[in-house]
Design an enzyme around this catalytic site. Structure first.
Site, PDB file in Angstrom:
ATOM      1  CG  ASP A  82      14.010   4.588   7.818  1.00 24.10           C
ATOM      2  OD1 ASP A  82      14.299   5.104   6.714  1.00 24.10           O
ATOM      3  OD2 ASP A  82      14.637   4.855   8.861  1.00 24.10           O
ATOM      4  CD1 TRP A  83      15.196   5.383   1.020  1.00 26.28           C
ATOM      5  CD2 TRP A  83      13.472   5.823   2.362  1.00 26.28           C
ATOM      6  NE1 TRP A  83      14.413   6.357   0.420  1.00 26.28           N
ATOM      7  CE2 TRP A  83      13.357   6.639   1.218  1.00 26.28           C
ATOM      8  CE3 TRP A  83      12.471   5.918   3.328  1.00 26.28           C
ATOM      9  CZ2 TRP A  83      12.302   7.540   1.029  1.00 26.28           C
ATOM     10  CZ3 TRP A  83      11.433   6.816   3.147  1.00 26.28           C
ATOM     11  CH2 TRP A  83      11.352   7.615   2.027  1.00 26.28           C
TER      12      TRP A  83
END
Ligand code: BGC
Length: 836
Positions: A279-280
């Site tokens: 995920d970011w």
């Protein structure tokens, strides 16, 4: 409108659970329940997603020619020079014909710097209980994503709805693992049919936003496999190209470096052969992450750039480990024809009309009628000719939730316009705001602060005074684009720069975004009587600066309610739009409707009991006002065609087709998370999923707690009977249920019969009292009957045995209930589950 390329707070790291997920002693087949597939209207653009040609040799040849730097460039994101505003980009290696990859959100439509079809929120899709519709939904996003220049879609989100407070409940499907698995599999097939690579997210246990980047989830192995993992497993079985690792920790280890999850479960047990991205900003290490199974860091190369190069160069990590991750990525790219030019040509343009039609279809199919007394709905006769529309989302279309799933819609009508158009000539449709989200112009002497435009590069200061006869509570509401202006009242700065959270969410969601896209922030002050100075300093950035300063007081609020009451009295019936604006990055603190909406509903229903409350909410809300209403229609975030769909359902042009995919509790104290902070939101950074396998409705059954509305609930405008239930053993260890359903009313309508299986007497493992085992969406004309067959898969009748690290079939005599919700039982049968 927030910049689509902008995102919510990105920080993270995570440990795991099952140890080496040993080759499971699987006595049940891996397939999830049989579902009807694809209402596809055109053949898939590529068959590659389903049947990959052998690309192994080509991939190995490419890897042999890549330099270390080129390999590393494939394993982390970078900033695209002139991108389309998508969430992520990986540059590719042009000299070897490896194209760059664009990665775009998201779950309710393609999120780039351009407009796209804003589809109803995934929870609304799920409410249709229709896997074929999920396939069509996936195909729409897949087609649009390709037309908009994207290669990878950061969707679907499959985390279970565990707590009603979770901020992203609108973005995912359900509290039930079977329904979730069916839908995610079909949506992925739809996305990939069109040649876009799907990314199932967030692996795993990202079931809340509170402390999402740090919370450490503890869950037993049995519960993990029987609940949260089912959807991911179905995604892998459906051929998802990519998996996104979650922000949170699991058993003390960040999900993105959690070997037990990323290698043990995902690859060793399920045989996943695609690539895993973080995920970011959810990557927290270099060597531990890569060796645990995280192939790609997003959105940049803090850990997988120089640090990874150093690790290979100094011998900490063999280059073969890098090659393995590159191979996984290139294998998927090869499958999609991205390495040899055989990918189908991108569509020249989006098909906006087809997108709009699908958005409408899903909104109607997912519209969930929770209550309908005294034939309040559908609106017919005098009820259809004299109508008061109340509420801010009656005029401001509320299409999507906030955060990375927000889509800039092609268009969106206001519900008021749609209802007025549908009511037709001769009808009287009025509107009253009822609850003011954005404030009224300030009664200032000296300056008007209601639409000031500061030229580019200039700084301007505005000053005015206001005089109060008595002490009062004032909410100041600032609307702004670009840099937030400085607002001083009597010398006090109202919006402190250090309030990072508030700043982050300005521009995210309905309440924090003005109808014209300006960001909105609020601050309430208790002002004494007398004269007050208001001073605003604003700087016009590169494009100038527009701002407004407005206000809300108890008096403006009372006037809005009084106007709504007058409108309600003057009309035959009322449609009151209530909202709750969820956004990624934050959970709700209460299940009550926000603001002063409960008081508004009380006042309006007292004035006119023929009131329908339309809920534009993300998830469950409490309804202390329920008994005072005529009807309640749950419309979630209905996408860009939501206004027309709402009107069609209210006027009875179509039957409300949705059923709840999550239980609605009676109160903030009567649900699975209540009263135990260790369960939610966690204490000391640790959270225990101590409900075990009893997620959602299973907890209500286990505890004997009455919900407000049970899982599976939803009314029709017609009536159905059910008869002739038989349940017989199937050769694979499953069961086959058959029954007859008849429409006994006077309208064509939809029913969703649901089968719930009771526990197996042969297992000593903890089992839910009742678990959804099958369902079927049925549409019937009045008077018509249909014999329906629903297969119940062996997997659905199995439990995960932590002692054997595998599934065991729950054999023996089991009771199967047929009902129209988890609580509304119509027929019961018993059948023997036999080992195949
Ligand atoms: C979200 C992901 C999303 C990513 C890129 C993250 O904050 O959790 O769901 O895909 O941002 O926008």
């Amino acid at each position: 409108m927030p910049d689509p390329s902008e995102n919510v707070s990105r920080r993270t790291t995570l440990r795991l659970l099952t140890g080496a997920a040993a080759a499971a002693a699987t006595t049940a087949p891996a397939a999830t329940a049989a579902v009807s597939t694809a209402a596809a209207t055109t053949p898939p653009a590529t068959a590659r997603a389903a049947a990959p040609p052998s690309t192994g040799g080509h991939v190995d040849a490419l890897i042999a020619r890549l330099t270390l730097d080129e390999k590393l460039a494939l394993l982390h994101g970078a900033q695209e020079p002139r991108g389309t505003g998508q969430a992520g980009w990986v540059p590719g290696v042009p000299r070897l014909g490896i194209p760059p990859l664009r990665l775009a959100d998201g779950p309710a439509g393609v999120r780039v710097r351009a407009r796209a079809t804003a589809l109803p929120a995934p929870v609304m899709l799920a409410s249709a209980f229709d896997p074929a519709l999920a396939r069509a939904y996936g195909r729409t996003i897949g087609h649009e994503g390709r037309a908009l220049g994207q290669d990878v879609l950061l969707s679907p989100m499959v985390n279970l709805i565990r707590t009603p407070y979770a901020g992203r409940n609108f973005e995912t499907f359900s509290e039930d693992p079977l329904l979730t698995s069916d839908l995610v599999a079909e949506e992925i097939r739809g996305i990939q049919d069109e040649g876009l690579i799907a990314t199932v997210k967030h692996f795993a246990l990202n079931n809340q936003e509170k402390d999402r980047t740090s919370v450490d989830v503890r869950i037993g192995e049995q519960a993990l496999h029987e609940t949260e993992l089912r959807g991911f497993e179905a995604a892998v079985a459906a051929g998802t190209g990519a998996v996104m690792g979650a922000y949170n920790k699991v058993d003390g280890v960040h999900a993105c470096e959690n070997r037990a999850l990323l290698t043990g479960v995902l690859r060793d047990t399920w045989g996943f052969d695609g690539w895993v991205m973080s995920d970011w900003d959810a990557t927290h290490s270099t060597v531990p992450s890569l060796t645990a199974g995280l192939d790609m860091e997003m959105p940049a190369g803090r850990w997988y750039g120089d640090a990874l190069r150093r690790a290979v160069r100094d011998g900490t990590l063999p280059e073969a480990a890098v090659d393995r991750s590159v191979r996984r990525l290139l294998t998927v790219m090869g499958r999609f024809g991205l390495l040899d030019g055989t990918a189908p040509a991108r569509p020249a343009a989006r098909d906006r009309e087809a997108g709009a039609r699908l958005a409408y279809r899903v909104a109607v199919a997912g519209a969930t009628l929770l209550r309908n007394e005294h034939a309040t709905l559908p609106l017919t006769g005098p009820a259809a000719r004299s109508l008061a529309v109340i509420g801010p989302t009656g005029t401001v279309p509320f299409t999507s939730g906030g955060g990375s799933a927000h889509v800039v819609p092609d268009r969106a009508d206001s519900p008021l316009d749609a209802l007025t158009a549908r009511a037709g000539d001769g009808a009287r449709v009025t509107h009253a705001l009822g609850e003011d989200l954005y404030g009224k112009p300030l009664p200032l002497h000296g300056t008007a602060l209601d639409g000031q435009r500061v030229p580019a590069g200039k700084t301007s200061t505005y000053e005015g005074t206001l005089t109060l006869d008595a002490p009062d509570e004032w909410t100041f509401v600032v609307h702004y684009g670009g840099e937030r202006p400085q607002v001083l009242v009597d010398g006090t700065e109202l919006f402190a720069r250090q309030d990072r959270e508030a700043e982050l969410f300005a521009g995210f969601g309905l309440v924090s975004t003005a109808p014209d896209g300006l960001k909105v922030r609020r601050r309430t002050l208790a002002l004494p009587a007398g004269r007050h100075t208001v001073r605003v300093t604003a700087t016009g950035g590169a494009h100038g600066q527009l701002f407004r300063l407005r206000h809300i007081t108890p008096a403006t609020r009372a006037a809005d309610v009084a106007e709504a009451v007058r409108a309600a009295r003057a009309a035959h019936s009322v449609v009151l739009f209530a909202y709750e604006d969820a956004a990624e990055g934050r959970d709700r603190a209460t299940l009550a409707l926000p603001g002063h909406q409960e008081a508004l509903i009380h006042a309006v229903t007292a004035a006119n009991p023929r009131t329908t409350v339309v809920l534009n909410t993300s998830s469950a809300v409490t309804m202390p006002w329920l008994e005072r209403t005529g009807a309640v229609l749950q419309m979630y975030y209905p996408g860009q065609e939501g206004a027309a769909a709402t009107a069609a359902v209210l006027f009875g042009d179509t039957d409300p087709g949705g059923r709840l995919t999550q239980t609605f509790p009676v109160s903030d104290t009567r649900h699975p998370m209540a009263g135990d902070p260790r369960r939610y939101p966690g204490t000391g950074g640790v959270q225990e999923y101590s409900e075990g396998v009893h997620t959602g409705y299973r907890w209500y059954d286990a505890q004997g707690v009455e919900p407000l509305f049970p899982f599976g609930h939803g009314l029709s405008y017609t009536t159905f009977t059910f008869s002739g239930l038989t349940v017989t053993p199937a050769p694979d260890g499953g069961l086959t249920a058959r029954f007859t359903v008849r429409n006994t009313g006077r309208r064509t309508g939809v029913t969703v019969p649901q089968l719930y299986a009771g526990p197996s007497p042969a297992l000593t493992l903890d089992q839910p009292a009742w678990a959804l085992a099958g369902y079927r969406r049925v549409t019937l004309a009045p008077g018509r009957a249909r014999r329906v067959t629903v297969p119940i898969a062996a997997r659905t009748l199995s439990s995960w045995d932590p002692a054997r690290h595998g599934w065991v079939l729950g054999t023996g005599t089991r009771t199967v209930r047929l009902g129209t919700s988890a609580r509304e039982v119509r027929l019961t049968a018993r059948a023997r589950v036999l080992s195949p």
